[in-house]
Scaffold this motif. Structure first.
Motif, PDB file in Angstrom:
ATOM      1  N   LEU A   1      24.116 -36.544 -43.901  1.00 50.10           N
ATOM      2  CA  LEU A   1      24.481 -37.912 -44.301  1.00 50.10           C
ATOM      3  C   LEU A   1      24.451 -37.988 -45.819  1.00 50.10           C
ATOM      4  CD1 LEU A   1      24.851 -40.915 -43.316  1.00 50.10           C
ATOM      5  CD2 LEU A   1      22.400 -41.146 -43.591  1.00 50.10           C
TER       6      LEU A   1
ATOM      7  N   ARG B   1      28.623 -39.753 -42.641  1.00 53.01           N
ATOM      8  CA  ARG B   1      27.912 -38.824 -41.751  1.00 53.01           C
ATOM      9  C   ARG B   1      28.864 -37.710 -41.321  1.00 53.01           C
ATOM     10  NH1 ARG B   1      27.818 -40.647 -36.638  1.00 53.01           N
ATOM     11  NH2 ARG B   1      26.625 -42.515 -37.155  1.00 53.01           N
TER      12      ARG B   1
ATOM     13  N   VAL C   1      29.820 -44.336 -42.427  1.00 49.23           N
ATOM     14  CA  VAL C   1      28.902 -45.191 -41.669  1.00 49.23           C
ATOM     15  C   VAL C   1      28.726 -46.559 -42.334  1.00 49.23           C
ATOM     16  CG1 VAL C   1      27.662 -43.313 -40.533  1.00 49.23           C
ATOM     17  CG2 VAL C   1      26.815 -44.177 -42.710  1.00 49.23           C
TER      18      VAL C   1
ATOM     19  N   PRO D   1      17.401 -35.521 -36.059  1.00 50.22           N
ATOM     20  CA  PRO D   1      18.091 -36.690 -35.472  1.00 50.22           C
ATOM     21  C   PRO D   1      17.374 -37.998 -35.770  1.00 50.22           C
ATOM     22  CG  PRO D   1      18.017 -34.879 -33.899  1.00 50.22           C
ATOM     23  CD  PRO D   1      17.165 -34.467 -35.068  1.00 50.22           C
ATOM     24  N   GLU D   2      16.042 -37.995 -35.666  1.00 53.57           N
ATOM     25  CA  GLU D   2      15.278 -39.214 -35.943  1.00 53.57           C
ATOM     26  C   GLU D   2      15.379 -39.573 -37.430  1.00 53.57           C
ATOM     27  OE1 GLU D   2      14.156 -41.429 -34.085  1.00 53.57           O
ATOM     28  OE2 GLU D   2      13.125 -42.600 -35.650  1.00 53.57           O
ATOM     29  N   ARG D   3      15.331 -38.531 -38.283  1.00 56.91           N
ATOM     30  CA  ARG D   3      15.391 -38.796 -39.733  1.00 56.91           C
ATOM     31  C   ARG D   3      16.741 -39.395 -40.121  1.00 56.91           C
ATOM     32  NH1 ARG D   3      13.723 -33.710 -42.807  1.00 56.91           N
ATOM     33  NH2 ARG D   3      11.702 -34.177 -41.883  1.00 56.91           N
ATOM     34  N   ILE D   4      17.781 -38.868 -39.543  1.00 58.47           N
ATOM     35  CA  ILE D   4      19.118 -39.388 -39.896  1.00 58.47           C
ATOM     36  C   ILE D   4      19.248 -40.836 -39.410  1.00 58.47           C
ATOM     37  CG2 ILE D   4      20.745 -38.822 -38.002  1.00 58.47           C
ATOM     38  CD1 ILE D   4      22.332 -37.223 -40.063  1.00 58.47           C
ATOM     39  N   ARG D   5      18.664 -41.124 -38.240  1.00 55.82           N
ATOM     40  CA  ARG D   5      18.691 -42.518 -37.744  1.00 55.82           C
ATOM     41  C   ARG D   5      17.928 -43.438 -38.691  1.00 55.82           C
ATOM     42  NH1 ARG D   5      18.646 -40.309 -32.535  1.00 55.82           N
ATOM     43  NH2 ARG D   5      16.384 -40.234 -32.427  1.00 55.82           N
ATOM     44  N   THR D   6      16.759 -42.941 -39.173  1.00 54.83           N
ATOM     45  CA  THR D   6      15.941 -43.752 -40.089  1.00 54.83           C
ATOM     46  C   THR D   6      16.723 -44.061 -41.370  1.00 54.83           C
ATOM     47  OG1 THR D   6      13.966 -42.695 -39.250  1.00 54.83           O
ATOM     48  CG2 THR D   6      13.740 -43.803 -41.363  1.00 54.83           C
TER      49      THR D   6
ATOM     50  N   GLU E   1      20.005 -44.008 -41.845  1.00 58.22           N
ATOM     51  CA  GLU E   1      21.150 -44.891 -41.567  1.00 58.22           C
ATOM     52  C   GLU E   1      20.703 -46.338 -41.392  1.00 58.22           C
ATOM     53  OE1 GLU E   1      24.174 -41.957 -39.275  1.00 58.22           O
ATOM     54  OE2 GLU E   1      24.228 -44.028 -38.644  1.00 58.22           O
ATOM     55  N   ARG E   2      19.597 -46.513 -40.664  1.00 55.78           N
ATOM     56  CA  ARG E   2      19.087 -47.871 -40.446  1.00 55.78           C
ATOM     57  C   ARG E   2      18.671 -48.498 -41.782  1.00 55.78           C
ATOM     58  NH1 ARG E   2      14.504 -47.062 -37.534  1.00 55.78           N
ATOM     59  NH2 ARG E   2      15.697 -45.939 -35.983  1.00 55.78           N
TER      60      ARG E   2
ATOM     61  N   TRP F   1      21.670 -49.507 -43.697  1.00 56.42           N
ATOM     62  CA  TRP F   1      22.284 -50.658 -43.066  1.00 56.42           C
ATOM     63  C   TRP F   1      21.484 -51.928 -43.371  1.00 56.42           C
ATOM     64  CZ3 TRP F   1      27.032 -50.931 -42.290  1.00 56.42           C
ATOM     65  CH2 TRP F   1      27.569 -51.933 -41.503  1.00 56.42           C
TER      66      TRP F   1
END
Ligand code: PMV
Length: 335
Positions: A34, A157, A172, A217-222, A224-225, A228
């Motif tokens: 990302l 991403r 994103v 995966p969790e880090r990329i979600r964190t 991105e959130r 956002w």
């Protein structure tokens, strides 16, 4: 049909890094990444058709001093290989004139911007302007995987991992959603000792690599959130953890790779001190010694002054989130 096209493409800075390659021919990453597309660190590339009697392509390089001359060998070889991919063996001979607004091969994604600009210019000249998805895929095939992300503006991403199809990078969030700044502390603007291609190969030998893939995966979600939600504190924590993680993998690979220099560590300490004073700042480092200090527009000048004063920092580059590649009429000319 026009016979000259000029494209400008920006570098990007990864918040979650592509580090490890799973398919070298297709340039497929071992993990998703990302990034933020930059605005001022750009490559410009002019591609023109040579006459039917021209035997070979001409490759010219415009240096930071504004002088244009023959491209350095590794640059010319990379460009020739991408020309063969894009045009095939039978296509017309081309003249390429290209250059960057920032140091080449020093961990500031010069290959990402350079190959994206080249790919956009050649494809537009020979078949018409590609959409961002096609530009992402074609640019990546140059071998610079992170070029997949320079094809789009804002926050981008690039999917990756063992079960992920070879698709393009996707936006994103647009640059205007969260206006982040990137103050680049240049500790060394010479080319790095170990190429990122070699670093990607070595990464797979680190005993910590498999664990990194589990955590990503969790880090990329964190991240991105946080982008956002425009939550700088959450963003900063995840981005710094990730930056150290890449270098942990590099240092624990066989053979080990050390990109950091004393100035790198001094900037990291200065960034922590800024944060302790309530300044929004966090650091990330690609495959080189230079530190990208991420901040918000209100704090960018304070961050730049603090970082420029750190011993070991040669100069700083102030950049920010940008809008992606574009075509223009400001052609580069050969000498
Ligand atoms: O695109 P490459 O092969 O130059 O690799 C880029 C590697 C990093 O800059 C360290 C990370 C990234 O995702 O940009």
């Amino acid at each position: 049909m026009t016979d000259t096209v000029t494209a400008v493409a920006p570098a990007n800075i990864a918040f979650v890094k592509y580090w490890g390659i799973r398919d070298e021919a297709e340039v497929l990453p071992a993990n998703p990444s990302l990034s933020m597309t930059l605005s001022r660190c750009v490559s410009r590339c002019t591609v023109g058709l040579l006459g039917a009697d021209a035997g070979a392509d001409e490759i010219w390089w415009r240096g930071a001093d504004g002088e244009t001359g023959p491209a350095p060998r590794p640059v010319a070889e990379g460009i020739r290989a991408q020309l063969r991919r894009l045009r095939g063996a039978e296509g017309p001979a081309l003249r390429v004139v290209t250059g960057n607004t920032f140091p080449t091969a020093a961990g500031i994604a010069s290959s990402a911007s350079g190959f994206t600009a080249l790919t956009l210019a050649v494809t537009t000249l020979l078949e018409g302007e590609p959409d961002p998805g096609r530009l992402s895929v074609l640019s990546r095939l140059s071998g610079s995987g992170s070029a997949a992300r320079s094809a789009l503006g804002g926050y981008v991403r690039w999917p990756g991992g063992p079960d992920t199809p070879a698709g393009p990078a996707v936006q994103v969030a647009p640059a205007d959603h969260f206006r982040l700044c990137d103050v680049i502390a240049v500790v060394d603007d010479g080319p790095k000792a170990t190429s990122s291609r070699e670093g990607h190969r070595r990464a797979l030998t680190s005993p910590y690599f498999a664990r990194r893939l589990e955590l990503l995966p969790e880090r990329i979600r964190t991240v991105e959130r946080a982008l956002w939600d425009r939550d700088f504190a959450a963003f900063a924590e995840a981005v710094e953890t990730e930056a150290v993680d890449l270098h942990l993998i590099a240092m624990s690979a066989t053979p080990p790779t050390f990109y950091w220099q004393p100035g790198t560590l001094a900037v990291l300490a200065a960034v922590r001190a800024l944060r302790d004073r309530g300044v929004a700042a966090c650091a990330t480092i690609d495959a080189g010694p230079n530190v990208h200090v991420l901040t918000v527009p209100e704090h960018a000048e304070e961050v730049r002054r603090a970082v420029a004063a750190v011993p070991g920092v040669r100069h700083t580059i102030a950049d920010e989130a940008g809008y992606g590649p574009y075509l223009c009429d400001d052609h580069l000319t050969p000498p």
